[in-house]
Scaffold this motif. Structure first.
Motif, PDB file in Angstrom:
ATOM      1  N   HIS A  35     101.976  18.174  75.972  1.00  0.00           N
ATOM      2  CA  HIS A  35     100.586  18.425  76.377  1.00  0.00           C
ATOM      3  C   HIS A  35     100.164  19.842  75.942  1.00  0.00           C
ATOM      4  CE1 HIS A  35      97.029  18.786  78.819  1.00  0.00           C
ATOM      5  NE2 HIS A  35      97.587  19.636  79.641  1.00  0.00           N
ATOM      6  N   GLU A  36     101.064  20.800  76.092  1.00  0.00           N
ATOM      7  CA  GLU A  36     100.744  22.185  75.703  1.00  0.00           C
ATOM      8  C   GLU A  36     100.505  22.264  74.196  1.00  0.00           C
ATOM      9  OE1 GLU A  36     103.264  21.381  77.871  1.00  0.00           O
ATOM     10  OE2 GLU A  36     101.945  22.009  79.519  1.00  0.00           O
ATOM     11  N   HIS A  37     101.327  21.560  73.419  1.00  0.00           N
ATOM     12  CA  HIS A  37     101.119  21.542  71.966  1.00  0.00           C
ATOM     13  C   HIS A  37      99.759  20.938  71.630  1.00  0.00           C
ATOM     14  CE1 HIS A  37     105.788  21.272  71.461  1.00  0.00           C
ATOM     15  NE2 HIS A  37     105.385  22.472  71.803  1.00  0.00           N
ATOM     16  N   GLY A  38      99.415  19.877  72.352  1.00  0.00           N
ATOM     17  CA  GLY A  38      98.137  19.199  72.124  1.00  0.00           C
ATOM     18  C   GLY A  38      96.959  20.120  72.428  1.00  0.00           C
ATOM     19  N   GLN A  39      97.050  20.806  73.571  1.00  0.00           N
ATOM     20  CA  GLN A  39      96.009  21.755  73.960  1.00  0.00           C
ATOM     21  C   GLN A  39      95.847  22.848  72.903  1.00  0.00           C
ATOM     22  OE1 GLN A  39      94.121  22.086  77.079  1.00  0.00           O
ATOM     23  NE2 GLN A  39      94.613  19.908  77.124  1.00  0.00           N
ATOM     24  N   ASP A  40      96.979  23.339  72.460  1.00  0.00           N
ATOM     25  CA  ASP A  40      96.983  24.432  71.487  1.00  0.00           C
ATOM     26  C   ASP A  40      96.308  23.996  70.180  1.00  0.00           C
ATOM     27  OD1 ASP A  40      97.913  27.022  70.466  1.00  0.00           O
ATOM     28  OD2 ASP A  40      99.205  25.770  69.184  1.00  0.00           O
TER      29      ASP A  40
END
Ligand code: JFZ
Length: 469
Positions: free
Chosen positions: A234-239
């Motif tokens: 999810h963090e990669h996606g947000q980034d």
């Protein structure tokens, strides 16, 4: 190819569909200005304006996999996943690079085919899961410039799209079976994972996304894919989502950038996850989804990439009705073509695009810039609608099954009718409309103007007041 980036002229296109029998129609299709918006919600609506009006786009899956055309060692059911499904060793698959030479590729021709079909945007695979790039990238040699073709296909398509008033959009795979830093390794490959670093891969991915968003003029949509891998968080996606927003806030981003998509139904329901629209794959939601933007992507046969053995083509009738079905539920239709290795659309695709285009030439008004049907269901077909002015709503009744008695029953509607006519009737001859209890009855000519889908216009007073049946 690792050289220097090319700069392109920035031109914005404004798509304005032509409406038929009336005056004072809404200005649909225009791109709204994001600067005027002060809240996130308004920003989102402004960003989505052209896409919601467009309703219909072309998906193109093209890459090295077009060369084997679905066949590997006697098995003929492969496609763009062939490297994985046939477990092809890297060095063997990479030999396709020296064979990729689509001499018949003509960007102008492709874009004209899409435009003639009534499509308003094109989403093409800048990179699919195999990692091969159809564009000239400074960050890899595993790209089009290493093939005998040596022409930046993305550049030619972006320019042709702009010339013909279509938006160019990139499908860019997060999953990458080629890049040494991408993880996880596939179960069938020999490469060691030692030294691989996913964060380095993410930097590479972002570098390429920056190229795609800055070297080709304005881009409509970044269509990511492959987010289901365990390594993608999810963090990669947000980034990645915010990275794209930071480069160009007008770019629409699909929900496959993040982890919120619920399976093939493709919708993100949890607001913590990023994505401007949902991506149902090979299916159409059963009903409209108020407040949710979505786009059904679908193949014309059973494969995304070119498979020369696959003859299970959906009929033009089926596709035309699907387009109306999707529009009646407030969604977009992204219809796929898998071009051949020589650079052509397969003939059955061309036939179908033509047939859809003939229907759209007459009936496009009933698709572009429309909103979902006010009716839960209709026995004879579908409905789309447009607000004409504060006092009038135009209903487009998509009649699949022409009534034998010539009476089209519009059930459970309280509004008074203003006027009805066949959309195909350039003289706009009014059709008689009568009230029968809670229904309106339109008296139709004996024969359907189009056996696939004849559109009847029904203008009503005010906004639809419909009782459920
Ligand atoms: C993905 C790709 O893998 C495929 O090659 C194609 O590009 C398509 C448009 O998108 O296909 C998927 C994605 C997700 C699922 C299945 C197929 N899923 O979640 O089950």
């Amino acid at each position: 190819m690792r050289t220097h980036p090319t700069l392109l002229i920035v031109v914005t296109t404004v798509l304005i569909p032509v409406l038929g029998c009336q005056t004072g129609e809404p200005r649909s299709g225009s791109v709204k200005n994001t600067e005027a918006s002060s809240t996130l919600a308004v920003d989102h609506d402004a960003r989505m304006g052209w896409w919601r009006d467009a309703r219909f786009g072309l998906f193109i899956h093209w890459g090295l996999y077009a060369i084997p055309a679905g066949e590997w060692q006697g098995n003929t059911n492969h496609t763009e996943w062939i490297k994985h499904t046939a477990q092809i060793p890297h060095d063997q698959y990479d030999r396709l690079v020296s064979q990729f030479n689509p001499v018949k590729f003509d960007a102008d021709h492709w874009v004209r085919s899409a435009r003639a079909a009534g499509m308003k945007y094109i989403v093409i695979t800048s990179k699919h899961h195999d990692g091969f790039c159809l564009f000239d990238s400074n960050y890899t040699d595993y790209d089009i410039m290493s093939t005998p073709f040596q022409r930046d296909i993305m550049k030619e398509l972006a320019e042709a799209s702009r010339r013909h008033g279509l938006r160019i959009c990139w499908y860019h795979s997060i999953m990458d079976w080629y890049h040494p830093d991408y993880l996880p390794r596939r179960p069938w490959e020999q490469r060691s994972a030692e030294g691989a670093n996913l964060d380095r891969y993410r930097t590479h991915l972002k570098n390429q996304v920056r190229e795609l968003l800055t070297n080709y003029g304005p881009v409509g949509v970044m269509w990511f894919d492959g987010e289901w891998e365990d390594t993608w968080t999810h963090e990669h996606g947000q980034d990645l989502f915010h990275f794209v927003r930071g480069i160009d806030p007008r770019v629409i981003i699909n929900n496959r950038v993040d982890k919120g998509r619920g399976g093939m139904a493709g919708l993100t329901t949890d607001e913590r996850f990023a994505g401007d629209f949902g991506t149902p794959e090979q299916e159409i939601p059963a009903t409209g989804l108020p407040g949710v933007d979505w786009e059904t992507c679908m193949t014309m046969n059973d494969h995304w990439g070119y498979n020369r053995f696959d003859d299970s083509w959906k009929s033009a009738e089926n596709l035309i009705r699907k387009l109306a079905d999707i529009a009646s539920k407030g969604g977009n239709f992204l219809l796929n073509v898998g071009p051949t290795a020589s650079g052509e659309f397969p003939p059955p695709c061309i036939e179908r695009l033509r047939a859809i285009g003939e229907w759209m030439d007459v009936n496009g008004e009933a698709i572009y810039g429309t909103q979902a049907s006010p009716f839960a269901s209709l026995p004879w077909g579908r409905c789309t609608q447009k607000r004409l002015d504060s006092g009038t709503t135009r209903l487009y009744l998509h009649v699949f099954d022409w009534p034998e008695d010539g009476c089209l029953l519009v059930p459970g509607i309280r509004n008074d009718p203003r006027w009805a006519a066949l959309l195909s009737d350039t003289d706009c001859n009014p059709l008689p409309v009568a009230r029968d209890d809670d229904a309106l009855v339109i008296h139709l000519p004996e024969y359907a103007p189009d056996p696939i889908n004849s559109v009847v216009i029904l203008d009503i007073v005010g906004t639809p007041e419909v009782t459920q049946h």
